[in-house]
Design a protein around this motif. Structure first.
Motif, short mmCIF file in Angstrom:
data_model
loop_
_atom_site.label_atom_id
_atom_site.label_comp_id
_atom_site.label_asym_id
_atom_site.label_seq_id
_atom_site.Cartn_x
_atom_site.Cartn_y
_atom_site.Cartn_z
N HIS A 206 0.86 -1.26 0.01
CA HIS A 206 -0.08 -0.08 -0.03
C HIS A 206 0.97 1.28 0.04
CE1 HIS A 206 -2.70 -2.98 1.28
NE2 HIS A 206 -3.90 -2.34 0.87
N TYR A 207 1.65 1.55 -1.24
CA TYR A 207 2.54 2.48 -1.30
C TYR A 207 2.19 3.23 -2.66
CZ TYR A 207 7.30 4.71 -1.22
OH TYR A 207 8.39 5.35 -1.13
N GLY A 208 2.56 4.80 -2.59
CA GLY A 208 2.15 5.50 -3.98
C GLY A 208 0.76 5.45 -4.01
N ASN A 209 0.45 5.24 -5.41
CA ASN A 209 -1.07 4.65 -5.58
C ASN A 209 -1.04 3.22 -5.91
OD1 ASN A 209 -3.48 4.49 -6.66
ND2 ASN A 209 -3.87 6.39 -7.10
N TRP A 210 -1.22 2.37 -4.86
CA TRP A 210 -1.19 1.15 -5.43
C TRP A 210 -2.18 0.30 -6.42
CZ3 TRP A 210 -1.98 3.44 -0.91
CH2 TRP A 210 -3.50 3.40 -0.45
N GLU A 211 -2.98 1.27 -6.62
CA GLU A 211 -4.01 0.75 -7.63
C GLU A 211 -3.36 0.64 -9.16
OE1 GLU A 211 -7.07 -0.08 -7.68
OE2 GLU A 211 -7.95 0.45 -5.82
N LEU A 212 -2.18 1.39 -9.13
CA LEU A 212 -1.66 1.58 -10.57
C LEU A 212 -0.69 0.13 -10.92
CD1 LEU A 212 -0.56 5.36 -10.65
CD2 LEU A 212 -2.63 4.15 -11.50
N ALA A 213 -0.58 -0.74 -9.81
CA ALA A 213 0.36 -1.79 -10.11
C ALA A 213 -0.22 -2.67 -11.17
CB ALA A 213 0.50 -2.49 -8.78
N ALA A 214 -1.48 -2.78 -11.24
CA ALA A 214 -2.18 -3.78 -12.19
C ALA A 214 -1.99 -2.96 -13.45
CB ALA A 214 -3.55 -4.07 -11.82
N LEU A 215 -2.24 -1.50 -13.53
CA LEU A 215 -1.95 -1.11 -14.76
C LEU A 215 -0.28 -1.31 -15.47
CD1 LEU A 215 -2.96 1.13 -16.91
CD2 LEU A 215 -2.06 2.78 -15.41
N ALA A 216 0.18 -1.29 -14.25
CA ALA A 216 1.75 -1.43 -14.87
C ALA A 216 1.94 -2.85 -15.66
CB ALA A 216 2.82 -1.41 -13.65
N VAL A 217 1.49 -3.66 -15.08
CA VAL A 217 1.55 -5.22 -15.71
C VAL A 217 0.67 -5.07 -17.02
CG1 VAL A 217 0.77 -7.61 -15.33
CG2 VAL A 217 1.67 -6.22 -13.39
N ALA A 218 -0.45 -4.76 -17.12
CA ALA A 218 -1.41 -4.40 -18.35
C ALA A 218 -0.64 -3.75 -19.26
CB ALA A 218 -2.51 -3.93 -17.87
N HIS A 219 0.15 -2.83 -18.99
CA HIS A 219 0.84 -1.82 -19.80
C HIS A 219 2.12 -2.83 -20.49
CE1 HIS A 219 3.81 1.43 -21.25
NE2 HIS A 219 2.77 1.90 -21.26
#
Length: 291
Positions: A103-116
């Motif tokens: 739960h660091y930064g905006n953790w929601e974006l971790a999934a976006l990083a993989v999908a990217h």
């Protein structure tokens, strides 16, 4: 919030939660967690981190209204991607991977990083008690490009997703009641072994992802090198323990660098858990940087 630019929206959310958050019940956990993680701080220093954590959380809340702008890199928002070399799931693409974050930064974006990276991914999430809000967040999250599985019934669907060739994304910095006591900031935290055991059992990589807030609603997503350890004589469980110790060490490094980006609004350590003794093989100081 949609009428504002993403950075303005984030600033508004940060301002509101910086004022309101420290008076909420969750702040007792924030204060205790930061006091344990940073024993050198006095009460003023701990309170400063509490305000920073609430500020970042407030920004994250308002950014749900702008996840599409962040994903598309428009209106002054966006993500820069840093990918470590040698990640089989990215280079050979012959099998999925297990991705973990905190739960660091905006953790929601971790999934976006993989999908990217054009990797199919399924993320485990905790549904809200309010069904209407939960459905709204689900609509916002559609732009992240991932499937979602509720945490409560995640194991069987996760195995199905792995068999279908989809990678798995998990938040693993919280205390888990049925986890194993592993060192985290010098004390044992009940830590899930599920990510490491899934990786070992299916021959997959265990890959941490770090999401850093740079300024406003701009972020850096770092897909780190996979966690590797030598097989332990104790078998899969002991090897998984050592892997998750390495994950905890990496989280410590991130948090030490910018503690205000860590939101720890739930108890991370049991009240009666003593400091980790010298018999623990892997200590936080032995962790290697983002590897």
């Amino acid at each position: 919030l949609r009428l504002l630019r993403p950075a303005q929206s984030a600033a508004f959310g940060a301002w509101v939660l910086r004022g309101v958050g420290p008076r909420q019940g969750k702040s007792k956990h924030l204060r205790r967690n930061f006091s344990i993680a940073f024993p050198e701080l006095d009460s003023n220093g701990v309170e400063r981190l509490v305000r920073q954590a609430w500020s970042n959380f407030g920004a994250c809340l308002t950014e749900y209204a702008h996840l599409d702008h962040i994903a598309q890199g428009c209106r002054g928002a966006g993500v820069e991607y840093v990918v470590a070399p040698g990640i089989r799931a990215l280079e050979a693409r012959d099998r999925p991977a297990i991705f973990v974050t905190a739960h660091y930064g905006n953790w929601e974006l971790a999934a976006l990083a993989v999908a990217h990276q054009r990797i199919p991914v399924t993320a485990v999430y905790s549904p809200l008690q309010n069904p209407g809000l939960d459905q709204r967040l689900a609509r916002y999250r559609e732009v992240l490009g991932c499937h979602l599985v509720p945490r409560a019934d995640s194991m069987r669907p996760l195995l199905t997703e792995l068999k279908a060739g989809r990678s798995i994304g998990l938040l693993v910095d919280q205390k888990v009641e049925n986890g194993d006591p592993l060192p985290f900031f010098g004390r044992d935290k009940m830590t899930t072994l599920i990510p490491a055991r899934l990786a070992l059992r299916h021959g997959l990589e265990l890959v941490p992802i770090r999401i850093q807030r740079l300024a406003g609603s701009t972020f850096r997503a770092t897909i780190c090198e996979p966690i590797t350890v030598e097989p332990e004589p104790g078998g899969e469980v002991e090897t998984a323990r050592q892997m998750m110790i390495r994950v905890n060490q990496m989280f410590e490094r991130w948090i030490h660098e910018d503690p205000g980006q860590w939101f720890c609004g739930n108890r991370r350590w049991p009240k009666d858990r003593p400091a980790t003794g010298p018999n623990v093989r892997a200590t936080p100081s032995q962790g290697s940087p983002d590897k």
